[in-house]
Design an enzyme around this catalytic site. Sequence first.
Site, PDB file in Angstrom:
ATOM      1  N   CYS B 114       0.865  -1.181   0.000  1.00  0.00           N
ATOM      2  CA  CYS B 114       0.000   0.000   0.000  1.00  0.00           C
ATOM      3  C   CYS B 114       0.891   1.215   0.000  1.00  0.00           C
ATOM      4  O   CYS B 114       1.973   1.201   0.540  1.00  0.00           O
ATOM      5  CB  CYS B 114      -0.894   0.060   1.216  1.00  0.00           C
ATOM      6  SG  CYS B 114      -1.832   1.590   1.216  1.00  0.00           S
ATOM      7  N   CYS B 117       0.300   4.580   4.674  1.00  0.00           N
ATOM      8  CA  CYS B 117       0.507   3.743   5.852  1.00  0.00           C
ATOM      9  C   CYS B 117      -0.812   3.368   6.511  1.00  0.00           C
ATOM     10  O   CYS B 117      -0.900   2.395   7.228  1.00  0.00           O
ATOM     11  CB  CYS B 117       1.406   4.450   6.856  1.00  0.00           C
ATOM     12  SG  CYS B 117       0.672   5.911   7.572  1.00  0.00           S
ATOM     13  N   SER B 118      -1.849   4.138   6.269  1.00  0.00           N
ATOM     14  CA  SER B 118      -3.105   3.831   6.956  1.00  0.00           C
ATOM     15  C   SER B 118      -3.837   2.675   6.291  1.00  0.00           C
ATOM     16  O   SER B 118      -4.770   2.117   6.849  1.00  0.00           O
ATOM     17  CB  SER B 118      -4.012   5.055   6.998  1.00  0.00           C
ATOM     18  OG  SER B 118      -4.272   5.489   5.686  1.00  0.00           O
ATOM     19  N   CYS B 119      -3.434   2.340   5.070  1.00  0.00           N
ATOM     20  CA  CYS B 119      -4.113   1.256   4.356  1.00  0.00           C
ATOM     21  C   CYS B 119      -3.521  -0.077   4.776  1.00  0.00           C
ATOM     22  O   CYS B 119      -2.800  -0.724   4.029  1.00  0.00           O
ATOM     23  CB  CYS B 119      -3.993   1.432   2.855  1.00  0.00           C
ATOM     24  SG  CYS B 119      -4.878   2.871   2.280  1.00  0.00           S
TER      25      CYS B 119
END
Lengths: 108, 213
Positions: B114, B117-119
């Site tokens: 991804c 980083c939030s994915c």
Amino acid sequence: MNKPDLTALEGMTLRQGEPVFAEPWEAQAFAMVINLHERGAFSWDQWANALSQEIHSGIDRPYYRHWLAALEDLVVELGLSSTSAIKDREQAWHAAAARTPHGEPIEL
Amino acid sequence: MSNDHHHDHDHDHDHDHSHLSEMDARVRALESLLAEKGYIDPAALNEIVEIYETRIGPQNGASVIAKAWVDEGFNTWLMEDATAAIHSLGFTSRQGEHMVAVANTEHTHHMVVCTLCSCYPWSVLGLPPTWYKSPPYRSRAVIDPRGVLADFGLVLPDDVAVEVHDSTAETRYLVVPKRPDGTQGWDEKQLARLVTRNAMIGTGLALNPADLT
């Protein structure tokens, strides 16, 4: 690294001696406190008190929201930053996200 | 910078652009301000998170995989509707994103990347490791997946295809590694110990019984 005493903090949930984070921002907020303390910005007692005050503020919210609110207050109280600077920067991050195509790192 | 005090928030969701939650933005605000003044060291923050976040998170995902290995019905459910199957074990993300499970076979190896980083499916995997967020991994995984896997010590036979899945804010992937040989009769708890975080990202395989000491 000398780990500070997490058990001294009110309401702290530990599993096998380690904190449990539900979302990445919680870990980031946690790490900021550890790092500020390591670098001498405040004592561990000061932090424990600030957090405790926030927890007893009468506002009902999840633990790490208390944690971040306590950190914001302490940062302002110690003069490391100001409430308005924090608010402005928060808006700047929202604006940065809005102009960043999905999939690219968000930068100010 | 700010030209409006009473900012009108645009709540139209534009999926081509990023979005930060209120808490994300507050944390980033504080972090960037404190880093600029030298009160914190951003590199040290990553280290601190890694010191504390070692085993807790991926345990959830490991128990999902172990259940899929022993329970045929659960496995089918996981492959058809991973969101619901994972939720049934009590692992829920507050973001409510869609989960997709992809199973490794003799012919196909899956890996997940991804660019944000939030994915990352942190309801089952905990927090993303630093390398997952690093620009080299993000760009190279798509261009040269075999090279990246080799860096992780994983060299796949030529007849195994590598499929790279790009996570988005809406869809996150969980790799179901192959069950190791020599684990007949093992219960879920024993099996879960073989499932590493990297195995569920696809940058590794499940451990062999001999790897457990």
